[in-house]
Structures are given as C-alpha cells and as structure tokens.
Design a protein around this motif. Sequence first.
Motif, PDB file in Angstrom:
ATOM      1  N   PHE A 193      43.582  32.249  48.707  1.00 46.60           N
ATOM      2  CA  PHE A 193      42.200  32.598  48.393  1.00 46.60           C
ATOM      3  C   PHE A 193      42.001  34.106  48.487  1.00 46.60           C
ATOM      4  N   ILE A 194      41.198  34.626  47.569  1.00 46.69           N
ATOM      5  CA  ILE A 194      40.773  36.019  47.595  1.00 46.69           C
ATOM      6  C   ILE A 194      39.259  36.032  47.482  1.00 46.69           C
ATOM      7  N   HIS A 195      38.588  36.608  48.486  1.00 47.47           N
ATOM      8  CA  HIS A 195      37.127  36.623  48.524  1.00 47.47           C
ATOM      9  C   HIS A 195      36.554  35.212  48.347  1.00 47.47           C
ATOM     10  N   GLY A 196      37.217  34.228  48.936  1.00 41.47           N
ATOM     11  CA  GLY A 196      36.723  32.855  48.905  1.00 41.47           C
ATOM     12  C   GLY A 196      37.027  32.086  47.632  1.00 41.47           C
ATOM     13  N   LEU A 197      37.703  32.713  46.672  1.00 39.75           N
ATOM     14  CA  LEU A 197      38.030  32.050  45.408  1.00 39.75           C
ATOM     15  C   LEU A 197      39.511  31.707  45.371  1.00 39.75           C
ATOM     16  N   ARG A 198      39.820  30.501  44.893  1.00 40.82           N
ATOM     17  CA  ARG A 198      41.199  30.029  44.859  1.00 40.82           C
ATOM     18  C   ARG A 198      41.981  30.702  43.732  1.00 40.82           C
ATOM     19  N   VAL A 199      43.078  31.365  44.071  1.00 45.68           N
ATOM     20  CA  VAL A 199      43.970  31.912  43.042  1.00 45.68           C
ATOM     21  C   VAL A 199      44.539  30.735  42.253  1.00 45.68           C
ATOM     22  N   THR A 200      44.399  30.797  40.919  1.00 45.52           N
ATOM     23  CA  THR A 200      44.687  29.631  40.089  1.00 45.52           C
ATOM     24  C   THR A 200      45.723  29.968  39.023  1.00 45.52           C
TER      25      THR A 200
END
Length: 292
Positions: A83-90
């Motif tokens: 996660f980066i800044h709460g967003l899942r690296v996809t």
Amino acid sequence: MDKTTAQSVAHVLIEALPYIQRFAGKTIVIKYGGNAMTEEHLKAGFARDVVLLKQVGVNPVVVHGGGPQIGDLLKRLGKTSEFIHGLRVTDRETMDVVQMVLGGLVNQEIVALINRYGGRAVGLTGKDGQLIRARPLREINGPEGLTAVNLGLVGEVEGVDPDIVHTLDHSAFIPVIAPIGFDHNGNAYNINADTAAEKLAVVLDAEKLFLLTNTPGVLDAQGQLLARLSAAEVDDLTRAGVIHGGMIPKIQCALDAVRSGVTATHIVDGRVEHAVLLELLTNEGVGTLITR
C-alpha cells in the motif's frame, strides 16, 4: 404485539413520514464497506434497508468496496499486498483478483442478499454501459500537497455515463456497482470506492451521499460525535488537526460531493444496525451530516 409495542411502532412510522415524503423520487448513493459488509447480521440489515427505501419511493444506488476480501484472496494465493498512501499497488495479477472479487464474488453476494429480501438488484461494473471511464492515478493530494505515485492499475475517474444507472434507478431495479473503471482500450483499473461513489453521486444529481465507515462519524477533540458540520467548519477542524489520519480522504470525498452539487453527505457508522435508515428517516440520526 402488545399495545405499547404497537404504539412505539406507529410513533416510528409517523416520525419517518416527513422524511419519506421529502426523499421520495430522490437518488441517494451509498458507499457500502467496512464491518457493514463483513458481519452477517449487518449485511442482512443493510439489504433490508435498501429494499425498504426502494419500496417507499427512494432510489438507492449502492457502490461497494471489498479491500479485506481482496487482501484475503491475495494472501491465499501467496501474494503480498503493498500500500502507498492507503491505496493498494495493483499489478496485472492483482487486478485480475480485484475483478474476480469486486466484480464477481462481492458484487453478486450483495445482489443476492438484496433480492432475498424482496428487492430487484442488478450488479454492474464500470464496463457496463461504459459507466465509469478511468485513467491511471498518477498524483495523490495528501497533507503535504500533490505527490507523484506509481500504483500500477489504480485509476481515477475520468468520466461517468449515468444512462444505465438512470434506466435502472427510475424503474424497480437497484443498481449495485463495483468500483472498477475502464479506459477506451478496455484496460481495467482499481478505483477507490469512496471516490467512485462521490463521482457517481455528483453525476446522478443525488440528493445525498452516504459513506459507511467503521467509526461513529466525525469526532471533536474530546472524541464526541459532531452531528452536523458545514464545509467551512470541516476545513477549520482539518486545519486544527482535529480531523486527521484515515478520516481525511473520506472528508475530502464528502466535501467534493457537496461542493459539486450533492445536497448533503453523511458519514455513518456501518457497525450500527440499520444505520442508513436511522440517519435518513429519523430526527436524531447516527452519524455526521456535512453540507455546503
């Protein structure tokens, strides 16, 4: 049912009547996530709430998350979530799992549950009717301003075509939307459910946006619930550091919605059974109401 209980039921119905009359024919967008979509009694209560709203003339549109379910399946597949800044690296493999979980398992479970309680739900993703057009998310507006990021197939909403939702909304159907967007080449993108719900609420000219969370709502410095806030008051609380951490992205969605024409946003504790009904159809409510 004894006489006292019957009178209590009648009182509740009478209290709800002016709200039912006010919101009949209006669209409300509900971002459904957190404990509300993982605990069985809360899932059943939410489904019944949505069916009741449709029955009394309100047009609910459900946008759901599914982060924990995605994380569980990735873990079973031996893939670590970043996660980066709460967003899942996809990456592409993760995106396949996102589509499987959000567009398939979670979406269809919600549809089936609403239908079980007498509703007529229809599951959608951003591809259906070209509903959500997306592009790669390259910058995040955080506490320190814009930050460049490389999140792979995480997207932001480029545009929304509401025709398919309007068609369902103005009939007997209840749209249930997985926040997966697509670009003009057919590439899929993982979109934050709060953001997708906010963009849909604006384009649909929704009366209200509900964000279901795992907190009571917006709290003051002493930890007490703030039942009603204006956008200016929210800005003041954020500058003072009272609103911080994981609440900031939800607050930003709430502010973006009301500043773009949505009448009000409600940040509501999804751990409270029938939270949507209590917030929409009673005098007191159970969360934080944010207006312009």
